[in-house]
Design an enzyme around this catalytic site. Structure first.
Site, mmCIF file in Angstrom:
data_model
loop_
_atom_site.group_PDB
_atom_site.id
_atom_site.type_symbol
_atom_site.label_atom_id
_atom_site.label_comp_id
_atom_site.label_asym_id
_atom_site.label_seq_id
_atom_site.Cartn_x
_atom_site.Cartn_y
_atom_site.Cartn_z
ATOM 1 C CG LEU A 160 62.222 29.444 130.084
ATOM 2 C CD1 LEU A 160 62.101 27.937 129.910
ATOM 3 C CD2 LEU A 160 60.837 30.080 130.104
ATOM 4 C CB THR A 234 58.409 23.773 134.468
ATOM 5 O OG1 THR A 234 59.341 24.805 134.825
ATOM 6 C CG2 THR A 234 57.220 23.803 135.409
ATOM 7 N N GLY A 235 61.406 21.845 133.846
ATOM 8 C CA GLY A 235 62.537 21.794 132.930
ATOM 9 C C GLY A 235 62.513 20.553 132.058
ATOM 10 N NE ARG A 236 63.614 18.956 127.463
ATOM 11 C CZ ARG A 236 62.915 20.022 127.132
ATOM 12 N NH1 ARG A 236 62.074 20.556 128.016
ATOM 13 N NH2 ARG A 236 63.035 20.576 125.933
ATOM 14 C CG ASP A 260 54.546 20.826 132.838
ATOM 15 O OD1 ASP A 260 53.343 20.496 132.756
ATOM 16 O OD2 ASP A 260 55.185 21.336 131.900
ATOM 17 C CD GLU A 265 57.601 14.721 128.932
ATOM 18 O OE1 GLU A 265 57.720 15.366 129.994
ATOM 19 O OE2 GLU A 265 57.810 15.214 127.801
ATOM 20 C CG HIS A 287 56.235 18.602 128.582
ATOM 21 N ND1 HIS A 287 57.318 17.824 128.298
ATOM 22 C CD2 HIS A 287 56.645 19.893 128.366
ATOM 23 C CE1 HIS A 287 58.344 18.576 127.935
ATOM 24 N NE2 HIS A 287 57.955 19.848 127.986
ATOM 25 C CB ILE A 288 50.479 21.817 129.659
ATOM 26 C CG1 ILE A 288 50.207 21.703 131.174
ATOM 27 C CG2 ILE A 288 49.940 20.622 128.908
ATOM 28 C CD1 ILE A 288 48.760 21.877 131.550
ATOM 29 C CB ALA A 289 55.028 24.576 132.253
#
Length: 320
Positions: A160, A234-236, A260, A265, A287-289
């Site tokens: 990534l 966009t990781g964690r 994100d 969650e 969380h949609i990346a």
């Protein structure tokens, strides 16, 4: 000999319009949209193979599942599985890698453009009648910055991170990769962690969450960043101290943030980011990346291939 039982505990994490390929062997299939913690053991009593996305399988749960042979994650991250227990008790674990190398970088780039060019601010201004009051063909109530020529610092140099590098360079950004935090020596092609913080106009996180990376970015690290810098995660969620980030955004320590992922969650009103969603320099997505249709279809294909490989005695994308 009984057929192997495959149980998918959180099928709803994959949209219904995404088709799961058929497993190429005879089996029994059970699936549940969601599985609360109190039902995990009950639903896996007869399972030989379990498919999960975010369901937690810790030692307390796993010790009650003597039949379990494979945990097939339909995700890259595996911090929700006790891999040490699995190693000790011969439970195989596989994950899905490389499926979102287009989706995640595009999401990051979209967040950068939205924040740097203040798109949300201008949208709100039009809705509030600012354009009509100005009586001009355009108006400037927020600064608009260019992306080309700026420096992106990337933390995490896996698939990534490297895909992010390619896309960032395509829009004219200079890219540098951060060495591990606290490393005594710097590998070739990497820049010291603190230096990356200090020189990056955009900092994008693409590393896994573990004990070493928990709160990798906190108050100290945010204070080392440029005042005009943008942080994208966009990781964690646990990579960033969320309370410290809110403070940094309010006080102008950094310019903006796109997030994100969250420590819990779905996030609720107790989460500092959600509680401050009104901030003009904060952009949140759920969380949609990773979740473009093409990426999820690739994920589903690799997931089934991982399971088939295990049944055939081959190792593919194995963590344990």
């Amino acid at each position: 000999m009984s057929l192997p039982t495959v149980v998918f505990l959180d099928r709803a994490t994959i949209p219904t319009h995404i088709e799961l390929p058929h497993l190429p062997f005879d089996h029994q299939w059970l699936e549940y949209d969601f599985t609360p913690p109190e039902l995990v053991v009950e639903r896996l009593q007869d399972a030989d193979i379990v498919i999960i996305n975010k369901v937690v399988l810790d030692a307390e749960v796993l010790c009650q599942l003597p039949k379990l042979q494979l945990i097939a994650l339909c995700a890259t991250g595996f911090n929700n599985v006790d891999t040490s227990f699995c190693q000790e008790h011969a439970i195989a674990v596989s994950n899905v890698q490389g499926y979102a190398t287009q989706s995640v970088p595009e999401h990051v780039l979209a967040m950068i453009f939205a924040l740097r060019r203040n798109l949300m601010g201008y949208h709100r201004d039009i809705a509030a009648g600012e354009w009509q009051r100005n009586k001009q063909f355009c108006f400037f109530t927020h600064p608009i910055g260019d992306i080309a020529g700026s420096t992106m610092g990337i933390i995490g140099s896996g698939k990534l991170g490297r895909a992010m590098e390619t896309l960032a360079k395509a829009v004219g950004m200079k890219v540098i990769f951060a060495e591990r935090k606290g490393a005594s020596q710097c590998r070739s092609g990497y820049v010291p962690f603190e230096q990356v913080l200090m020189v990056s106009d955009v900092l994008s996180l693409h590393c896994p969450l573990d004990k070493q990376t928990h709160h990798l970015i906190g108050a100290k690290e945010l204070s080392q960043m440029k005042a005009n810098a943008i942080l994208i995660n966009t990781g964690r969620g646990g990579l960033v101290d969320e309370q410290a980030l809110v403070h940094a955004l309010k006080e102008g320590v950094i310019a903006a943030a796109g997030v994100d992922v969250f420590t819990q969650e779905p996030a609720d009103e107790t989460n500092p980011l959600l509680a401050n969603i009104h901030l003009p320099n904060l952009l949140l997505t759920p969380h949609i990346a990773w979740g473009s249709d093409s990426a999820i279809q690739r994920l589903a294909t690799i997931l089934i291939e991982n399971i088939a490989a295990f049944v055939e005695g081959r190792e593919q994308n194995r963590i344990v």
